[in-house]
Design a protein around this motif. Structure first.
Motif, mmCIF file in Angstrom:
data_model
loop_
_atom_site.group_PDB
_atom_site.id
_atom_site.type_symbol
_atom_site.label_atom_id
_atom_site.label_comp_id
_atom_site.label_asym_id
_atom_site.label_seq_id
_atom_site.Cartn_x
_atom_site.Cartn_y
_atom_site.Cartn_z
ATOM 1 N N VAL A 37 5.348 0.503 3.068
ATOM 2 C CA VAL A 37 6.914 0.593 3.941
ATOM 3 C C VAL A 37 7.081 1.706 4.746
ATOM 4 C CG1 VAL A 37 9.521 1.605 2.880
ATOM 5 C CG2 VAL A 37 8.242 -0.407 1.086
ATOM 6 N N LYS A 38 5.747 3.033 4.193
ATOM 7 C CA LYS A 38 5.491 4.247 4.684
ATOM 8 C C LYS A 38 5.022 4.478 6.029
ATOM 9 C CE LYS A 38 9.078 5.983 1.298
ATOM 10 N NZ LYS A 38 8.525 7.622 -0.293
ATOM 11 N N PRO A 39 4.911 4.639 6.826
ATOM 12 C CA PRO A 39 3.683 4.918 7.193
ATOM 13 C C PRO A 39 2.369 6.073 6.405
ATOM 14 C CG PRO A 39 5.140 5.586 8.806
ATOM 15 C CD PRO A 39 5.988 5.073 7.323
ATOM 16 N N GLY A 40 1.391 6.060 6.838
ATOM 17 C CA GLY A 40 0.304 6.673 6.341
ATOM 18 C C GLY A 40 -0.887 6.373 5.746
ATOM 19 N N MET A 41 -2.201 7.480 5.059
ATOM 20 C CA MET A 41 -3.597 6.679 5.523
ATOM 21 C C MET A 41 -3.554 7.497 3.882
ATOM 22 S SD MET A 41 -4.699 6.832 7.728
ATOM 23 C CE MET A 41 -6.272 7.580 7.774
ATOM 24 N N ALA A 42 -4.315 6.377 2.849
ATOM 25 C CA ALA A 42 -4.710 5.626 2.012
ATOM 26 C C ALA A 42 -6.174 5.771 1.944
ATOM 27 C CB ALA A 42 -4.429 4.544 1.322
ATOM 28 N N LEU A 43 -6.644 7.419 1.445
ATOM 29 C CA LEU A 43 -7.946 7.411 1.831
ATOM 30 C C LEU A 43 -8.096 7.088 3.837
ATOM 31 C CD1 LEU A 43 -9.629 5.627 -1.326
ATOM 32 C CD2 LEU A 43 -9.318 7.898 -0.756
ATOM 33 N N ASP A 44 -9.257 6.297 3.692
ATOM 34 C CA ASP A 44 -9.450 6.335 5.531
ATOM 35 C C ASP A 44 -8.281 5.443 5.704
ATOM 36 O OD1 ASP A 44 -11.600 8.535 5.295
ATOM 37 O OD2 ASP A 44 -12.951 7.152 4.950
ATOM 38 N N VAL A 45 -7.369 4.567 4.927
ATOM 39 C CA VAL A 45 -7.351 3.336 5.826
ATOM 40 C C VAL A 45 -6.225 3.668 5.944
ATOM 41 C CG1 VAL A 45 -6.305 1.180 4.799
ATOM 42 C CG2 VAL A 45 -8.718 2.034 4.039
ATOM 43 N N GLU A 46 -5.727 3.588 7.304
ATOM 44 C CA GLU A 46 -3.884 3.369 7.952
ATOM 45 C C GLU A 46 -2.832 2.521 7.332
ATOM 46 O OE1 GLU A 46 -2.096 4.140 12.769
ATOM 47 O OE2 GLU A 46 -3.763 3.577 12.140
ATOM 48 N N ILE A 47 -2.050 2.811 6.304
ATOM 49 C CA ILE A 47 -1.090 2.281 6.405
ATOM 50 C C ILE A 47 0.379 1.810 7.255
ATOM 51 C CG2 ILE A 47 1.020 1.574 4.442
ATOM 52 C CD1 ILE A 47 -0.308 3.923 2.612
ATOM 53 N N GLU A 48 -0.153 0.441 8.119
ATOM 54 C CA GLU A 48 0.638 -0.242 8.561
ATOM 55 C C GLU A 48 1.824 -0.234 8.124
ATOM 56 O OE1 GLU A 48 -0.318 0.038 11.619
ATOM 57 O OE2 GLU A 48 -2.199 -0.553 11.442
ATOM 58 N N THR A 49 2.752 -0.581 8.965
ATOM 59 C CA THR A 49 4.660 -0.945 9.020
ATOM 60 C C THR A 49 5.005 -1.487 9.152
ATOM 61 O OG1 THR A 49 5.643 0.381 10.139
ATOM 62 C CG2 THR A 49 5.488 1.623 7.968
ATOM 63 N N GLU A 50 4.211 -2.740 10.263
ATOM 64 C CA GLU A 50 4.596 -3.751 10.998
ATOM 65 C C GLU A 50 3.870 -4.582 10.511
ATOM 66 O OE1 GLU A 50 7.027 -4.510 12.790
ATOM 67 O OE2 GLU A 50 7.753 -1.857 12.626
ATOM 68 N N LYS A 51 3.863 -6.451 10.412
ATOM 69 C CA LYS A 51 3.351 -7.402 9.669
ATOM 70 C C LYS A 51 2.011 -7.780 11.014
ATOM 71 C CE LYS A 51 6.933 -9.373 7.211
ATOM 72 N NZ LYS A 51 8.105 -8.690 7.588
ATOM 73 N N ILE A 52 1.132 -6.557 10.825
ATOM 74 C CA ILE A 52 -0.580 -6.777 12.238
ATOM 75 C C ILE A 52 -1.042 -7.989 11.882
ATOM 76 C CG2 ILE A 52 -1.811 -5.809 13.032
ATOM 77 C CD1 ILE A 52 0.419 -4.092 13.583
ATOM 78 N N PRO A 53 -1.196 -8.872 12.890
ATOM 79 C CA PRO A 53 -2.326 -10.261 12.865
ATOM 80 C C PRO A 53 -3.523 -10.036 12.278
ATOM 81 C CG PRO A 53 -1.351 -9.817 15.009
ATOM 82 C CD PRO A 53 -0.445 -8.603 13.811
ATOM 83 N N ALA A 84 0.430 -1.479 -0.345
ATOM 84 C CA ALA A 84 -0.085 0.041 -0.177
ATOM 85 C C ALA A 84 0.658 1.109 -0.392
ATOM 86 C CB ALA A 84 -0.695 0.016 1.755
ATOM 87 N N THR A 85 -0.070 2.210 -0.640
ATOM 88 C CA THR A 85 0.862 3.752 -0.670
ATOM 89 C C THR A 85 -0.125 4.612 -0.181
ATOM 90 O OG1 THR A 85 2.479 4.501 -2.479
ATOM 91 C CG2 THR A 85 0.784 3.622 -3.293
ATOM 92 N N THR A 86 0.381 6.008 -0.062
ATOM 93 C CA THR A 86 -0.086 7.711 0.030
ATOM 94 C C THR A 86 -0.393 8.146 -2.035
ATOM 95 O OG1 THR A 86 2.103 8.687 0.177
ATOM 96 C CG2 THR A 86 0.685 8.056 2.222
ATOM 97 N N ASN A 87 0.194 6.795 -2.451
ATOM 98 C CA ASN A 87 0.829 7.689 -4.152
ATOM 99 C C ASN A 87 -0.391 7.669 -4.892
ATOM 100 O OD1 ASN A 87 0.382 8.867 -6.638
ATOM 101 N ND2 ASN A 87 3.262 7.995 -6.652
ATOM 102 N N LYS A 88 -1.737 8.200 -5.516
ATOM 103 C CA LYS A 88 -3.016 8.273 -5.876
ATOM 104 C C LYS A 88 -2.391 7.741 -6.931
ATOM 105 C CE LYS A 88 -4.806 11.797 -2.801
ATOM 106 N NZ LYS A 88 -5.598 12.880 -3.289
ATOM 107 N N GLU A 89 -1.254 7.593 -8.068
ATOM 108 C CA GLU A 89 -1.061 6.944 -9.256
ATOM 109 C C GLU A 89 0.041 5.789 -9.261
ATOM 110 O OE1 GLU A 89 -1.759 9.580 -11.623
ATOM 111 O OE2 GLU A 89 -1.745 10.590 -9.804
#
Length: 118
Positions: free
Chosen positions: A35-51, A8-13
């Motif tokens: 790789v980088k934390p951030g938001m993609a719309l309302d979705v939080e981009i995690e950088t860790e392998k969350i269970p 996932a990425t915050t880059n809209k392209e």
């Protein structure tokens, strides 16, 4: 159904961002790792392998070399299927998934969503 987007990425392209957008438009629950934390719309981009719990589908937007670090993690989530988007095809990972009873598809998440085949 919950979908995990890996890459996932915050880059809209980028296609991963577009996939998150399309999944939300089709009322799918989305979780994301990048790789980088951030938001993609309302979705939080995690950088860790969350269970994450109850993941139905994992859709990959990372190349086969990077995928290696996710093998055990994806198998541990026990998703119903993993989608290998264009450029992410990986016979080794497909075999591992099959050995663990997980379906895989070589397909484009955006096309599957657009044609109501998701």
């Amino acid at each position: 159904m919950k979908t995990l987007v890996i890459g996932a990425t915050t880059n809209k392209e980028r296609y991963a961002y577009r996939a998150i957008n399309s999944l939300i438009d089709k009322s799918h629950q989305v979780v994301a790792i990048g790789v980088k934390p951030g938001m993609a719309l309302d979705v939080e981009i995690e950088t860790e392998k969350i269970p994450f719990k109850s993941v139905d589908t994992v859709t990959l937007y990372v190349n086969p070399t990077i995928q290696k670090e996710y093998y055990d993690y994806v198998v541990s989530l026990k998703p119903r299927r993993v989608i290998f988007n264009p450029g992410t095809e990986n016979p080794e990972f497909v075999q591992l998934l099959e050995q663990n009873g997980i379906d895989s598809e070589i397909a484009c998440t955006l096309v599957l969503l657009a044609t109501n085949q998701y």
